[in-house]
Motif scaffolding. Structure first.
Motif, PDB file in Angstrom:
ATOM      1  N   ALA A  30       0.953 -53.384  -1.226  1.00 36.85           N
ATOM      2  CA  ALA A  30       1.428 -54.170  -0.316  1.00 36.85           C
ATOM      3  C   ALA A  30       1.459 -53.866   1.148  1.00 36.85           C
ATOM      4  N   LYS A  31       1.482 -54.706   2.079  1.00 36.77           N
ATOM      5  CA  LYS A  31       1.099 -54.328   3.599  1.00 36.77           C
ATOM      6  C   LYS A  31       2.538 -53.918   3.910  1.00 36.77           C
ATOM      7  N   ARG A  32       2.629 -53.230   4.767  1.00 30.55           N
ATOM      8  CA  ARG A  32       3.698 -52.586   5.615  1.00 30.55           C
ATOM      9  C   ARG A  32       4.173 -53.616   6.617  1.00 30.55           C
ATOM     10  N   ASP A  33       5.559 -53.636   6.955  1.00 32.94           N
ATOM     11  CA  ASP A  33       6.229 -54.525   7.860  1.00 32.94           C
ATOM     12  C   ASP A  33       5.555 -54.014   9.170  1.00 32.94           C
ATOM     13  N   TYR A  34       5.145 -55.243   9.987  1.00 35.62           N
ATOM     14  CA  TYR A  34       4.358 -54.908  11.181  1.00 35.62           C
ATOM     15  C   TYR A  34       5.378 -54.185  12.029  1.00 35.62           C
ATOM     16  N   TYR A  35       6.700 -54.398  12.081  1.00 37.08           N
ATOM     17  CA  TYR A  35       7.510 -53.955  12.944  1.00 37.08           C
ATOM     18  C   TYR A  35       7.512 -52.208  12.672  1.00 37.08           C
ATOM     19  N   ASP A  36       7.634 -51.964  11.380  1.00 32.50           N
ATOM     20  CA  ASP A  36       7.600 -50.453  11.020  1.00 32.50           C
ATOM     21  C   ASP A  36       6.364 -49.901  11.239  1.00 32.50           C
ATOM     22  N   VAL A  37       5.245 -50.403  11.420  1.00 32.09           N
ATOM     23  CA  VAL A  37       3.920 -50.018  11.688  1.00 32.09           C
ATOM     24  C   VAL A  37       3.958 -49.451  13.108  1.00 32.09           C
ATOM     25  N   LEU A  38       4.364 -50.274  14.011  1.00 36.12           N
ATOM     26  CA  LEU A  38       4.301 -49.962  15.404  1.00 36.12           C
ATOM     27  C   LEU A  38       5.800 -49.224  15.907  1.00 36.12           C
ATOM     28  N   GLY A  39       6.663 -48.853  14.937  1.00 32.06           N
ATOM     29  CA  GLY A  39       7.875 -48.090  15.240  1.00 32.06           C
ATOM     30  C   GLY A  39       8.924 -48.904  15.890  1.00 32.06           C
ATOM     31  N   VAL A  40       9.005 -50.082  16.063  1.00 30.35           N
ATOM     32  CA  VAL A  40       9.893 -50.909  16.946  1.00 30.35           C
ATOM     33  C   VAL A  40      11.004 -51.852  15.971  1.00 30.35           C
ATOM     34  N   SER A  41      12.090 -52.216  16.561  1.00 25.12           N
ATOM     35  CA  SER A  41      12.755 -53.177  15.878  1.00 25.12           C
ATOM     36  C   SER A  41      12.441 -54.556  15.916  1.00 25.12           C
ATOM     37  N   LYS A  42      12.880 -55.388  15.314  1.00 25.39           N
ATOM     38  CA  LYS A  42      12.559 -56.720  15.040  1.00 25.39           C
ATOM     39  C   LYS A  42      13.083 -57.518  16.700  1.00 25.39           C
ATOM     40  N   GLY A  43      13.951 -57.043  17.072  1.00 22.94           N
ATOM     41  CA  GLY A  43      14.410 -57.789  18.450  1.00 22.94           C
ATOM     42  C   GLY A  43      13.840 -57.170  19.660  1.00 22.94           C
ATOM     43  N   ALA A  44      12.544 -56.085  19.490  1.00 18.28           N
ATOM     44  CA  ALA A  44      12.092 -55.401  20.882  1.00 18.28           C
ATOM     45  C   ALA A  44      11.555 -56.562  21.626  1.00 18.28           C
ATOM     46  N   SER A  45      11.431 -55.964  23.011  1.00 17.15           N
ATOM     47  CA  SER A  45      10.788 -57.150  23.814  1.00 17.15           C
ATOM     48  C   SER A  45       9.159 -56.726  23.739  1.00 17.15           C
ATOM     49  N   ASP A  46       8.548 -57.686  24.698  1.00 18.45           N
ATOM     50  CA  ASP A  46       7.261 -57.548  24.712  1.00 18.45           C
ATOM     51  C   ASP A  46       6.753 -56.372  25.100  1.00 18.45           C
ATOM     52  N   ALA A  47       7.353 -55.766  26.233  1.00 16.34           N
ATOM     53  CA  ALA A  47       7.218 -54.518  27.000  1.00 16.34           C
ATOM     54  C   ALA A  47       7.286 -53.464  26.073  1.00 16.34           C
ATOM     55  N   ASP A  48       8.290 -53.456  25.208  1.00 20.72           N
ATOM     56  CA  ASP A  48       8.647 -52.326  24.208  1.00 20.72           C
ATOM     57  C   ASP A  48       7.435 -52.076  23.129  1.00 20.72           C
ATOM     58  N   ILE A  49       6.968 -53.561  22.673  1.00 22.05           N
ATOM     59  CA  ILE A  49       6.193 -53.549  21.800  1.00 22.05           C
ATOM     60  C   ILE A  49       4.694 -52.953  22.107  1.00 22.05           C
ATOM     61  N   LYS A  50       4.629 -53.350  23.312  1.00 24.62           N
ATOM     62  CA  LYS A  50       3.062 -53.094  24.046  1.00 24.62           C
ATOM     63  C   LYS A  50       3.247 -51.467  24.497  1.00 24.62           C
ATOM     64  N   LYS A  51       4.241 -50.814  24.685  1.00 29.43           N
ATOM     65  CA  LYS A  51       4.334 -49.725  24.999  1.00 29.43           C
ATOM     66  C   LYS A  51       4.342 -48.719  23.537  1.00 29.43           C
ATOM     67  N   ALA A  52       4.716 -49.161  22.363  1.00 28.23           N
ATOM     68  CA  ALA A  52       4.738 -48.610  21.142  1.00 28.23           C
ATOM     69  C   ALA A  52       3.488 -48.633  20.753  1.00 28.23           C
ATOM     70  N   PHE A  53       2.768 -49.814  20.847  1.00 25.16           N
ATOM     71  CA  PHE A  53       1.240 -49.958  20.619  1.00 25.16           C
ATOM     72  C   PHE A  53       0.460 -48.980  21.189  1.00 25.16           C
ATOM     73  N   ARG A  54       0.645 -48.745  22.426  1.00 26.06           N
ATOM     74  CA  ARG A  54      -0.410 -47.853  23.386  1.00 26.06           C
ATOM     75  C   ARG A  54      -0.070 -46.488  22.721  1.00 26.06           C
ATOM     76  N   ARG A  55       1.041 -46.029  22.510  1.00 20.09           N
ATOM     77  CA  ARG A  55       1.290 -44.829  22.113  1.00 20.09           C
ATOM     78  C   ARG A  55       0.763 -44.370  20.598  1.00 20.09           C
ATOM     79  N   LYS A  56       1.012 -45.490  19.772  1.00 20.51           N
ATOM     80  CA  LYS A  56       0.584 -45.396  18.243  1.00 20.51           C
ATOM     81  C   LYS A  56      -0.898 -45.162  18.420  1.00 20.51           C
ATOM     82  N   ALA A  57      -1.564 -46.027  19.221  1.00 21.24           N
ATOM     83  CA  ALA A  57      -3.031 -46.233  19.158  1.00 21.24           C
ATOM     84  C   ALA A  57      -3.630 -45.054  19.535  1.00 21.24           C
ATOM     85  N   MET A  58      -3.162 -44.474  20.538  1.00 24.32           N
ATOM     86  CA  MET A  58      -3.540 -43.158  21.207  1.00 24.32           C
ATOM     87  C   MET A  58      -3.375 -41.838  20.028  1.00 24.32           C
ATOM     88  N   ASP A  59      -2.097 -42.154  19.283  1.00 23.82           N
ATOM     89  CA  ASP A  59      -1.991 -40.629  18.460  1.00 23.82           C
ATOM     90  C   ASP A  59      -2.962 -41.085  17.130  1.00 23.82           C
TER      91      ASP A  59
END
Length: 383
Positions: free
Chosen positions: A2-31
């Protein structure tokens, strides 16, 4: 699995802002970037998973569908998950995702990421330099100069567009207006300037016959330039928009006028101050008197010479120097006196000077002081 929840993949809550989502993505992608985790065989899978999650959550419509229906919103080959399940399109989609990461991570440093080539469509014209020579009087008064500037101007036939009849350029079919094309080489995606439009994102289908599609033509221009009073060698005057015309309607560059002030036969300049060396007779220097001094504005002024003045003495005339380029206070004029020794003496003049020399006592203070010091020097050498 089963696929993981997208919010869990990026480590953000469901109510996260666009800026928080982008910031989390950059950190995860680099790691989890495969190049930084060569020893981890799962890094590529994790990297794909992170990109898949971000591709959905960064898009408002996809995010709304995911929040309502979950992963089922993108089943049956649609949405973000297509191409990440293997199959013929998997490698191509991963390459596309990798380029998305590159743009998101490094776009700010490379000039704004995708679409940045659009700013190259109308290239700014080059700046021009013009050297203007003035004499000191012109620098003192200021001048309305007429100059001829060789360069490029916007084509009047096509109004600077480069297209016949002034038509707007068409979107480049090779790069779809992006100004750059991508080609996959194994795991990496190589990006280069579009060979069709040279990075401008647009092409000219029917080039203007007058300018050959450049949107500008070679033409000398005559300009009237106001040179302010007080300029000096090295002064730079900027005329905005008077440089080369831009390519295909782009903004014009600037014209920079560099001032060079010629040497003057009477006056020497030091910033705002002027210096003038004037000879005075030995008699005037001894007895005192007046001399007539020139000024740069074409006038003359009477200068009092004190009795017993020595050669090299400077007399200051306030406000008779150069006008200030920025400010209201003008410089000063310094008159340097040069005591002149008489030549071609007659017999009677020689007799009179001889009598003067014989009668002279304590008339030469500098001479007496000098030889007094010399006498002390010699005595010290003997001891």
């Amino acid at each position: 699995m089963a696929k993981r929840d997208y919010y869990d993949v990026l480590g953000v809550s469901k109510g996260a802002s666009d800026a928080d989502i982008k910031k989390a993505f950059r950190r995860k992608a680099m790691d989890h970037h495969p190049d930084r985790n060569r020893s981890n065989p799962n890094s590529e899978t994790q990297f794909k998973e992170i990109n898949e999650a971000y591709d959905v959550l960064k898009d408002a419509q996809k995010k709304a569908a995911y929040d309502r229906f979950g992963h089922s919103a993108f089943e049956n080959g649609g949405g973000a998950s297509a191409g990440f399940r293997g199959g013929p399109g998997a490698n191509a989609d991963f390459a596309s995702a990798f380029s998305d990461v590159f743009d998101d991570l490094f776009g700010d440093f490379m000039g704004g990421g995708r679409g940045s080539a659009r700013g190259q469509r109308a290239a700014r014209g080059s700046d021009l330099r013009y050297n203007l020579r003035l004499n000191l009087e012109e620098a003192y008064r200021g001048k309305q100069a007429t100059i001829s500037v060789p360069g490029s101007t916007a084509c009047e036939v096509c109004n600077g567009t480069g297209s016949e009849g002034g038509a707007e350029p068409a979107t480049c079919p090779t790069c779809s207006g992006q100004g750059k094309v991508r080609a996959q080489q194994g795991f990496f995606t190589v990006e280069r300037t579009c060979p069709t439009c040279s990075g401008r994102g647009q092409i000219i289908k029917n080039p203007c016959k007058s300018c050959a599609g450049a949107g500008r033509v070679r033409k000398d221009r005559t300009l009237n330039v106001n040179i302010p009073a007080g300029v000096e060698t090295g002064t730079r005057i900027r005329l905005a928009g008077e440089g080369e015309a831009g390519l295909r309607g782009g903004p014009s560059g600037d014209l920079y006028i560099f001032i060079e002030v010629e040497a003057h036969p009477i006056f020497e300049r030091d910033n705002q101050n002027l210096y003038c060396r004037i000879p005075v007779s030995m008699i005037t220097a001894a007895l005192g008197g007046e001399i007539e001094a020139p000024t740069l504005d074409g006038g003359r002024t009477r200068v009092k010479v004190p009795a017993g003045v020595q050669s090299g003495k400077q007399l200051r005339l306030r406000g008779k120097g150069m006008p200030a380029l920025r400010g209201a206070v003008a410089g000063d004029l310094y008159i340097e006196l040069a005591v002149e020794t008489p030549v071609n003496l007659s017999t009677r003049q020689r007799e009179l000077l001889g009598e003067f020399e014989a009668e002279g006592k304590n008339n030469s203070p500098e001479t007496q002081d000098f030889f007094s010091r010399v006498k002390g020097f010699w005595e010290g050498m003997k001891g």
